[in-house]
Design an enzyme around this catalytic site. Structure first.
Site, mmCIF file in Angstrom:
data_model
loop_
_atom_site.group_PDB
_atom_site.id
_atom_site.type_symbol
_atom_site.label_atom_id
_atom_site.label_comp_id
_atom_site.label_asym_id
_atom_site.label_seq_id
_atom_site.Cartn_x
_atom_site.Cartn_y
_atom_site.Cartn_z
ATOM 1 N N THR A 121 -33.764 -19.770 70.935
ATOM 2 C CA THR A 121 -32.702 -19.165 71.733
ATOM 3 C C THR A 121 -32.865 -17.655 71.838
ATOM 4 O OG1 THR A 121 -30.327 -18.691 71.684
ATOM 5 C CG2 THR A 121 -31.334 -19.196 69.590
ATOM 6 N N ASP A 122 -32.322 -17.088 72.905
ATOM 7 C CA ASP A 122 -32.331 -15.623 73.042
ATOM 8 C C ASP A 122 -31.415 -14.950 72.028
ATOM 9 O OD1 ASP A 122 -29.874 -16.395 74.140
ATOM 10 O OD2 ASP A 122 -30.196 -15.423 76.074
ATOM 11 N N GLU A 123 -30.541 -15.750 71.375
ATOM 12 C CA GLU A 123 -29.590 -15.142 70.429
ATOM 13 C C GLU A 123 -30.266 -14.566 69.197
ATOM 14 O OE1 GLU A 123 -26.107 -17.255 69.431
ATOM 15 O OE2 GLU A 123 -25.896 -18.137 71.406
ATOM 16 N N TYR A 148 -25.347 -19.465 63.119
ATOM 17 C CA TYR A 148 -26.212 -20.247 64.026
ATOM 18 C C TYR A 148 -27.477 -19.466 64.382
ATOM 19 C CZ TYR A 148 -28.143 -21.734 68.490
ATOM 20 O OH TYR A 148 -29.019 -22.086 69.489
ATOM 21 N N LYS A 152 -31.538 -20.056 63.507
ATOM 22 C CA LYS A 152 -32.566 -20.228 64.557
ATOM 23 C C LYS A 152 -33.663 -19.173 64.369
ATOM 24 C CE LYS A 152 -32.771 -22.753 67.498
ATOM 25 N NZ LYS A 152 -33.323 -24.133 67.598
HETATM 26 P P1 NAD Z 1 -26.820 -30.051 71.230
HETATM 27 O O1 NAD Z 1 -25.917 -29.665 70.123
HETATM 28 O O2 NAD Z 1 -26.233 -30.517 72.524
HETATM 29 O O3 NAD Z 1 -27.797 -31.226 70.757
HETATM 30 C C1 NAD Z 1 -28.410 -31.205 69.494
HETATM 31 C C2 NAD Z 1 -28.981 -32.602 69.244
HETATM 32 O O4 NAD Z 1 -29.675 -32.575 67.981
HETATM 33 C C3 NAD Z 1 -27.917 -33.701 69.160
HETATM 34 O O5 NAD Z 1 -28.335 -34.832 69.888
HETATM 35 C C4 NAD Z 1 -27.834 -34.010 67.664
HETATM 36 O O6 NAD Z 1 -27.469 -35.353 67.384
HETATM 37 C C5 NAD Z 1 -29.264 -33.717 67.224
HETATM 38 N N1 NAD Z 1 -29.344 -33.363 65.800
HETATM 39 C C6 NAD Z 1 -28.589 -32.448 65.135
HETATM 40 N N2 NAD Z 1 -28.941 -32.412 63.840
HETATM 41 C C7 NAD Z 1 -29.955 -33.307 63.686
HETATM 42 C C8 NAD Z 1 -30.744 -33.718 62.588
HETATM 43 N N3 NAD Z 1 -30.565 -33.195 61.356
HETATM 44 N N4 NAD Z 1 -31.708 -34.659 62.781
HETATM 45 C C9 NAD Z 1 -31.894 -35.184 64.021
HETATM 46 N N5 NAD Z 1 -31.160 -34.855 65.100
HETATM 47 C C10 NAD Z 1 -30.205 -33.917 64.925
HETATM 48 O O7 NAD Z 1 -27.790 -28.815 71.451
HETATM 49 P P2 NAD Z 1 -28.404 -28.212 72.794
HETATM 50 O O8 NAD Z 1 -27.443 -27.285 73.402
HETATM 51 O O9 NAD Z 1 -28.971 -29.327 73.573
HETATM 52 O O10 NAD Z 1 -29.585 -27.338 72.166
HETATM 53 C C11 NAD Z 1 -30.855 -27.942 71.927
HETATM 54 C C12 NAD Z 1 -31.799 -26.880 71.398
HETATM 55 O O11 NAD Z 1 -31.926 -25.842 72.361
HETATM 56 C C13 NAD Z 1 -31.355 -26.203 70.122
HETATM 57 O O12 NAD Z 1 -32.482 -25.993 69.307
HETATM 58 C C14 NAD Z 1 -30.754 -24.890 70.577
HETATM 59 O O13 NAD Z 1 -30.866 -23.908 69.578
HETATM 60 C C15 NAD Z 1 -31.633 -24.587 71.754
HETATM 61 N N6 NAD Z 1 -31.053 -23.735 72.812
HETATM 62 C C16 NAD Z 1 -29.854 -24.080 73.385
HETATM 63 C C17 NAD Z 1 -29.352 -23.332 74.440
HETATM 64 C C18 NAD Z 1 -28.050 -23.686 75.122
HETATM 65 O O14 NAD Z 1 -27.626 -22.971 76.027
HETATM 66 N N7 NAD Z 1 -27.390 -24.791 74.779
HETATM 67 C C19 NAD Z 1 -30.072 -22.212 74.896
HETATM 68 C C20 NAD Z 1 -31.287 -21.880 74.280
HETATM 69 C C21 NAD Z 1 -31.766 -22.669 73.251
HETATM 70 O O1 DAU Z 2 -27.919 -17.940 74.569
HETATM 71 C C1 DAU Z 2 -28.285 -19.232 74.204
HETATM 72 C C2 DAU Z 2 -27.168 -19.892 73.426
HETATM 73 O O2 DAU Z 2 -26.170 -20.246 74.363
HETATM 74 C C3 DAU Z 2 -27.628 -21.109 72.640
HETATM 75 O O3 DAU Z 2 -28.525 -20.694 71.637
HETATM 76 C C4 DAU Z 2 -26.441 -21.844 72.006
HETATM 77 O O4 DAU Z 2 -26.892 -23.053 71.417
HETATM 78 C C5 DAU Z 2 -25.439 -22.165 73.087
HETATM 79 O O5 DAU Z 2 -24.294 -22.772 72.518
HETATM 80 C C6 DAU Z 2 -25.044 -20.899 73.827
HETATM 81 O O6 DAU Z 2 -24.347 -19.988 72.936
HETATM 82 P P1 DAU Z 2 -23.030 -19.209 73.404
HETATM 83 O O7 DAU Z 2 -22.256 -18.893 72.186
HETATM 84 O O8 DAU Z 2 -23.360 -18.128 74.344
HETATM 85 O O9 DAU Z 2 -22.327 -20.403 74.263
HETATM 86 P P2 DAU Z 2 -20.810 -20.928 74.369
HETATM 87 O O10 DAU Z 2 -20.830 -21.964 75.440
HETATM 88 O O11 DAU Z 2 -20.247 -21.283 73.061
HETATM 89 O O12 DAU Z 2 -20.049 -19.637 74.900
HETATM 90 C C7 DAU Z 2 -20.479 -18.944 76.068
HETATM 91 C C8 DAU Z 2 -19.585 -17.714 76.225
HETATM 92 O O13 DAU Z 2 -18.257 -18.121 76.546
HETATM 93 C C9 DAU Z 2 -19.472 -16.877 74.955
HETATM 94 O O14 DAU Z 2 -19.375 -15.505 75.332
HETATM 95 C C10 DAU Z 2 -18.156 -17.344 74.336
HETATM 96 C C11 DAU Z 2 -17.316 -17.675 75.549
HETATM 97 N N1 DAU Z 2 -16.310 -18.744 75.414
HETATM 98 C C12 DAU Z 2 -16.692 -19.923 74.847
HETATM 99 C C13 DAU Z 2 -15.812 -20.984 74.766
HETATM 100 C C14 DAU Z 2 -16.212 -22.293 74.133
HETATM 101 C C15 DAU Z 2 -15.035 -18.579 75.949
HETATM 102 O O15 DAU Z 2 -14.693 -17.502 76.476
HETATM 103 N N2 DAU Z 2 -14.161 -19.620 75.873
HETATM 104 C C16 DAU Z 2 -14.490 -20.816 75.311
HETATM 105 O O16 DAU Z 2 -13.635 -21.723 75.293
#
Ligand code: NAD
Ligand code: DAU
Length: 332
Positions: A121-123, A148, A152
């Site tokens: 992630t970019d975080e 988190y 990562k």
């Molecule tokens: P998500 O929470 O929707 O899905 C995570 C999945 O991993 C789930 O299906 C869960 O059951 C599985 N899981 C969790 N713990 C596990 C374990 N111990 N063993 C096996 N499976 C397990 O997450 P996401 O948003 O799809 O993110 C997927 C990946 O992408 C992560 O590595 C996250 O850091 C990365 N990422 C997410 C975003 C975003 O915007 N959501 C952006 C950049 C990177």
């Molecule tokens: O940047 C990549 C990341 O993006 C991933 O690594 C994470 O897995 C993914 O969850 C996401 O992280 P964020 O914390 O940015 O996403 P989230 O959807 O939780 O929140 C997005 C923005 O919206 C953040 O600034 C918090 C805000 N927010 C979130 C929720 C749930 C609100 O204002 N209201 C809300 O109810």
């Protein structure tokens, strides 16, 4: 044609990747997923059984991971605890899955000499000022803010060490915020869409000035396949689609698209340590590997995502009440 082991393939981005790979490549896929609260078997419904095998299991289970990695030509590692808000209230599972799970997979990839791609992630780079002219690049120093993002960051550093010390054939990608179908209702965009469908007002943390750099999950998938095929071993690639928006603008867009007044939302308690702005410079991926996003227009991608949640209430409804009860208990 090869067999890809996809960890976390029943989650949001992992399941989008499995759908994308089945539709756009000839690879077969084995999904390893523990089906935590974030995993959903229904996200893989309808996929052909001769292309996709599902194994329920934990990435910290060394014996299982060793066997499945030995059968695979490549591992794409999505599985993680992924939600910042959860990490603030219960950090331990983030250490187990994101650190120990990644370690367990790396040891198996090392033993079997399996190509490994780590999804991050970019975080890991922390946050930017709103007016900072520089965006994140592959050279930006790590500076994570939350449990988190720090786990990562730790997992990325494990991958780098296993490449250098043990010659593991790995690449890493750090992507910005994804949106699209199959995202859990705890996350910002699906939470607000499903709130409006349920007649609940959207909830904006703080003033809503925080900026996220949105990319459609399909574009993340195409980038990962590009890196898997053409990426240089040991390298990191940043994935982004120039989609910066502040949260207030996104909520207002959702409300407008769903036929509600643009100001029909509530400001709620802000997230502790809330990162202000993320922004990705994906020049390296575009120029060196020739990748480009297809979903250049955020507004139309968002409209399609809203329609998906309208059409798939049976997919998200089971998680909605529990998720809102958790947020309500935190004043959010
Ligand atoms: P998500 O929470 O929707 O899905 C995570 C999945 O991993 C789930 O299906 C869960 O059951 C599985 N899981 C969790 N713990 C596990 C374990 N111990 N063993 C096996 N499976 C397990 O997450 P996401 O948003 O799809 O993110 C997927 C990946 O992408 C992560 O590595 C996250 O850091 C990365 N990422 C997410 C975003 C975003 O915007 N959501 C952006 C950049 C990177
Ligand atoms: O940047 C990549 C990341 O993006 C991933 O690594 C994470 O897995 C993914 O969850 C996401 O992280 P964020 O914390 O940015 O996403 P989230 O959807 O939780 O929140 C997005 C923005 O919206 C953040 O600034 C918090 C805000 N927010 C979130 C929720 C749930 C609100 O204002 N209201 C809300 O109810």
């Amino acid at each position: 044609m090869s067999n890809i082991l996809v960890t976390g393939g029943a989650g949001f981005i992992g399941s989008n990747f499995v759908h994308y790979a089945v539709e756009n490549t000839e690879h077969t896929v084995t999904v390893l997923d523990a089906l935590t609260y974030a995993g959903n078997r229904a996200s893989l419904a309808g996929l052909p059984e001769d292309r996709v095998r599902f194994v329920q299991g934990d990435i910290t289970d060394a014996e299982l991971v060793d066997r499945l990695t030995g059968e695979a030509d490549a591992v794409v590692h999505y599985a993680a605890e992924s939600h910042n808000d959860n990490s603030l209230h219960s950090p331990r599972p983030f250490l187990d899955t994101n650190i120990v799970g990644t370690y367990t997979l790396l040891e198996a990839a090392r033993k079997h000499e399996t190509r490994f791609h780590h999804i991050s992630t970019d975080e890991v780079y922390g946050d930017l000022e709103l007016d900072d002219p520089e965006r994140f690049t592959e050279q930006t120093p790590y500076n994570p803010s939350s449990p988190y993002s720090s786990t990562k960051a730790g997992s990325d550093l494990l991958v780098r060490a296993w490449v250098r010390s043990f010659g593991v054939q790995a690449t890493i990608s750090n992507c910005s915020n994804n949106y699209g179908p199959y995202q859990h209702v705890e996350k910002f965009i699906p939470r607000q869409i499903t709130n409006v469908i349920r007649g609940i007002r959207p909830k904006l943390y703080g003033a809503g000035e925080n900026v996220r750099d949105w990319i459609h999950a399909n574009d993340h998938s195409s980038a990962v396949l590009t890196i898997l095929e053409k990426g240089r071993i040991g390298d990191t690639y940043l994935i982004g689609a120039d989609g910066e928006r502040n949260n207030k603008d996104v909520v207002e867009l959702i409300l407008e698209e769903m036929g509600q007044p643009r100001d029909a939302y509530d400001h709620v308690t802000d997230r502790a340590g809330h990162d202000l702005r993320y922004a990705i410079d994906s020049t390296k991926l575009r120029t060196e590997l020739g990748w480009a996003p297809e979903f250049a227009d955020f507004e139309s991608g968002l409209a399609a995502t809203i329609q998906w949640y309208r059409d798939n209430e049976a997919w998200w409804a089971p998680a909605k009440d529990t998720t809102e009860a958790f947020y309500a208990s935190k004043g959010q």
